[in-house]
Design a protein around this motif. Structure first.
Motif, short mmCIF file in Angstrom:
data_model
loop_
_atom_site.label_atom_id
_atom_site.label_comp_id
_atom_site.label_asym_id
_atom_site.label_seq_id
_atom_site.Cartn_x
_atom_site.Cartn_y
_atom_site.Cartn_z
N LEU A 154 -1.10 8.11 -1.48
CA LEU A 154 -1.06 9.38 -2.21
C LEU A 154 -2.37 10.13 -2.09
CD1 LEU A 154 0.46 7.86 -5.46
CD2 LEU A 154 1.74 9.15 -3.74
N SER A 155 -2.30 11.45 -2.23
CA SER A 155 -3.53 12.22 -2.35
C SER A 155 -4.17 11.90 -3.70
CB SER A 155 -3.23 13.72 -2.26
OG SER A 155 -2.48 14.14 -3.40
N TYR A 156 -5.44 12.27 -3.83
CA TYR A 156 -6.15 11.97 -5.08
C TYR A 156 -5.46 12.62 -6.28
CZ TYR A 156 -9.61 12.55 -8.78
OH TYR A 156 -10.23 12.58 -9.99
N THR A 157 -5.06 13.89 -6.13
CA THR A 157 -4.42 14.60 -7.24
C THR A 157 -3.13 13.92 -7.67
OG1 THR A 157 -5.39 16.72 -6.61
CG2 THR A 157 -3.37 16.79 -7.93
N LYS A 158 -2.29 13.54 -6.72
CA LYS A 158 -1.02 12.90 -7.07
C LYS A 158 -1.24 11.52 -7.63
CE LYS A 158 1.70 16.22 -6.27
NZ LYS A 158 2.51 16.79 -7.35
N ALA A 159 -2.24 10.81 -7.14
CA ALA A 159 -2.56 9.49 -7.70
C ALA A 159 -3.03 9.62 -9.14
CB ALA A 159 -3.62 8.82 -6.84
N ARG A 160 -3.78 10.68 -9.42
CA ARG A 160 -4.24 10.90 -10.79
C ARG A 160 -3.07 11.24 -11.71
NH1 ARG A 160 -8.20 15.81 -11.38
NH2 ARG A 160 -6.19 16.85 -10.98
N GLU A 161 -2.12 12.06 -11.23
CA GLU A 161 -0.95 12.39 -12.04
C GLU A 161 -0.13 11.15 -12.38
OE1 GLU A 161 1.44 15.35 -10.20
OE2 GLU A 161 -0.14 16.88 -10.16
N LEU A 162 -0.08 10.22 -11.45
CA LEU A 162 0.74 9.02 -11.64
C LEU A 162 -0.02 7.88 -12.31
CD1 LEU A 162 2.56 9.06 -8.19
CD2 LEU A 162 3.61 9.48 -10.42
N GLY A 163 -1.31 8.08 -12.54
CA GLY A 163 -2.09 7.03 -13.18
C GLY A 163 -2.46 5.90 -12.24
N VAL A 164 -2.73 6.22 -10.98
CA VAL A 164 -3.02 5.20 -9.98
C VAL A 164 -4.51 5.13 -9.64
CG1 VAL A 164 -2.46 4.40 -7.63
CG2 VAL A 164 -0.72 5.54 -9.00
N VAL A 165 -5.28 6.18 -9.96
CA VAL A 165 -6.67 6.26 -9.51
C VAL A 165 -7.51 5.11 -10.03
CG1 VAL A 165 -8.78 7.63 -9.63
CG2 VAL A 165 -6.58 8.76 -9.20
N ALA A 166 -7.41 4.81 -11.31
CA ALA A 166 -8.29 3.81 -11.91
C ALA A 166 -8.09 2.43 -11.29
CB ALA A 166 -8.05 3.75 -13.41
N ARG A 167 -6.83 2.02 -11.15
CA ARG A 167 -6.53 0.69 -10.60
C ARG A 167 -6.52 0.67 -9.08
NH1 ARG A 167 -1.15 -1.51 -13.21
NH2 ARG A 167 -1.67 -3.14 -11.69
N GLY A 168 -6.30 1.81 -8.47
CA GLY A 168 -6.28 1.87 -7.01
C GLY A 168 -4.90 1.72 -6.41
N THR A 169 -4.06 0.92 -7.06
CA THR A 169 -2.69 0.72 -6.59
C THR A 169 -1.75 0.64 -7.79
OG1 THR A 169 -2.91 -1.70 -6.57
CG2 THR A 169 -3.41 -0.54 -4.52
N ALA A 170 -0.47 0.80 -7.51
CA ALA A 170 0.55 0.68 -8.56
C ALA A 170 1.90 0.42 -7.91
CB ALA A 170 0.60 1.95 -9.41
N ARG A 171 2.79 -0.22 -8.67
CA ARG A 171 4.15 -0.43 -8.19
C ARG A 171 4.93 0.86 -8.39
NH1 ARG A 171 7.61 -3.49 -10.34
NH2 ARG A 171 6.85 -3.15 -12.47
N VAL A 172 5.57 1.32 -7.33
CA VAL A 172 6.28 2.59 -7.40
C VAL A 172 7.65 2.48 -6.75
CG1 VAL A 172 4.14 3.94 -7.36
CG2 VAL A 172 5.34 3.44 -5.22
N GLU A 173 8.46 3.47 -7.05
CA GLU A 173 9.72 3.67 -6.35
C GLU A 173 9.68 5.08 -5.77
OE1 GLU A 173 14.43 3.01 -7.15
OE2 GLU A 173 13.36 4.22 -8.64
N ILE A 174 10.05 5.21 -4.51
CA ILE A 174 10.10 6.52 -3.88
C ILE A 174 11.54 6.84 -3.51
CG2 ILE A 174 7.72 6.37 -3.03
CD1 ILE A 174 8.78 5.64 -0.31
N VAL A 175 11.93 8.10 -3.75
CA VAL A 175 13.29 8.55 -3.49
C VAL A 175 13.21 9.85 -2.71
CG1 VAL A 175 15.50 9.26 -4.49
CG2 VAL A 175 14.13 7.49 -5.61
N ALA A 176 13.90 9.93 -1.60
CA ALA A 176 13.90 11.15 -0.79
C ALA A 176 14.77 12.20 -1.47
CB ALA A 176 14.42 10.85 0.61
N LEU A 177 14.18 13.34 -1.76
CA LEU A 177 14.91 14.44 -2.39
C LEU A 177 15.23 15.55 -1.42
CD1 LEU A 177 12.85 14.77 -5.68
CD2 LEU A 177 14.98 13.54 -5.32
N GLU A 178 14.48 15.65 -0.35
CA GLU A 178 14.68 16.74 0.60
C GLU A 178 14.24 16.28 1.97
OE1 GLU A 178 12.65 21.04 1.22
OE2 GLU A 178 13.41 20.59 -0.75
N GLU A 179 15.11 16.46 2.96
CA GLU A 179 14.76 16.07 4.31
C GLU A 179 13.84 17.09 4.96
OE1 GLU A 179 17.54 13.93 6.87
OE2 GLU A 179 19.11 14.72 5.57
N ALA A 180 13.16 16.64 5.96
CA ALA A 180 12.25 17.53 6.68
C ALA A 180 13.02 18.70 7.28
CB ALA A 180 11.53 16.77 7.78
N GLY A 181 12.50 19.92 7.07
CA GLY A 181 13.12 21.10 7.65
C GLY A 181 14.31 21.61 6.88
#
Length: 296
Positions: A154-181
């Motif tokens: 993640l970028s720094y901003t998105k990691a901060r929004e998700l609460g990942v910056v302090a620990r460096g990593t986090a367990r996540v789930e990613i879901v595709a909402l929109e395909e490229a193009g």
């Protein structure tokens, strides 16, 4: 004294056919020797090595070609439709800020982008932190992370929004909402964003009324702007109430996305497509970067 005598004829009755047979054999031998250097042609269904069939050299985007990192080959997938994955998220910042990403963009650690090993460039993802329940939306524009078990950088901003910056990593789930193009109508999700603007620049919207008869004008209709999509209904209601307090008509609509149900918040913009687009632009300038203009 020299005398000449008439030629003696062979009494054998088969001498003429025999001479013709011998001459034919000699001619055949000469013909075979003259073309002996030519190789026989292969059957038509067998292609000669080193030659490509016409039209088989279709170009593949560089970001979709297999690549090797640290001896491991990664093969990008052709489509992100229905993609869902769980794993570890990390983030990258200062050392890479200002450098080129895999798709040629300049990396901005304060942007809303992320890196993935195989998803198509431009894919929009909903990222949910499984440890604290926070979620955010990112766009893939880079490759990585090349660390075992990590699925997204993640970028720094998105990691901060998700609460990942302090620990460096986090367990996540990613879901595709929109395909490229692509940009389907029911495909964007957003984390709790900025407060709705107190003074909308667009004219105050009136309550949509059912149209009595079709109007042959593509500029007319009931146009809404999607200002967020949430996994939990209560989050959607909170966003809807913030716009309702400003006098806007708001609709909460449930829709499926990648095997899960999301609740999208739709704010009535205008009966005019032209005015609705102005309102959508205003919402983007106010911090709602993932707005969608819809007709109902």
């Amino acid at each position: 004294m020299v005398t000449f005598s008439a030629p003696v004829r062979c009494p054998c009755p088969h001498s003429a056919p025999l001479a013709l047979f011998v001459i034919s054999c000699l001619l055949l031998a000469l013909a075979s020797a003259g073309c002996g250097h030519k190789a026989p042609k292969p059957p038509p269904h067998i292609a000669l090595p080193g030659k490509k069939k016409a039209g088989s050299s279709g170009k593949i985007p560089a970001t979709q070609r297999p690549y090797v990192v640290k001896g491991v080959t990664y093969v990008p997938i052709p489509s992100a439709k229905g993609y869902r994955e769980r794993g570890v998220a990390s983030w990258y910042g200062e050392p890479f800020h200002g450098r080129h990403t895999s798709n040629g963009e300049i990396y901005n650690m304060y942007g809303d982008t992320a890196a993935h090993k195989t998803l198509p460039m431009g894919t929009i993802l909903l990222v949910r932190n499984l440890d604290n329940g926070r979620s955010s939306v990112v766009r893939i524009n880079d490759r990585g992370p090349f660390v075992r078990e990590r699925i997204i950088d993640l970028s720094y901003t998105k990691a901060r929004e998700l609460g990942v910056v302090a620990r460096g990593t986090a367990r996540v789930e990613i879901v595709a909402l929109e395909e490229a193009g692509e940009r389907p109508q029911a495909s964007m999700a957003a984390s709790p964003g900025p407060a709705p603007p107190s003074r909308p620049q667009a004219p105050a919207a009136t309550r949509p009324q059912p149209r009595k008869s079709p109007v042959p004008d593509f500029d007319r209709g009931n146009f809404f702007v999607q200002v967020g999509a949430f996994e939990h209904l209560e989050e959607a209601r909170t966003r809807a109430r913030s716009f309702a307090r400003l006098g806007r008509d708001v609709v909460i609509q449930q829709y499926p996305a990648a095997g899960m149900n999301l609740y999208r918040v739709l704010v009535f913009a205008s009966h005019s497509l032209r005015e609705a687009r102005k309102y959508e632009a205003h919402m983007r300038e106010s911090g709602y970067r993932y707005t969608l203009l819809l007709a109902r």
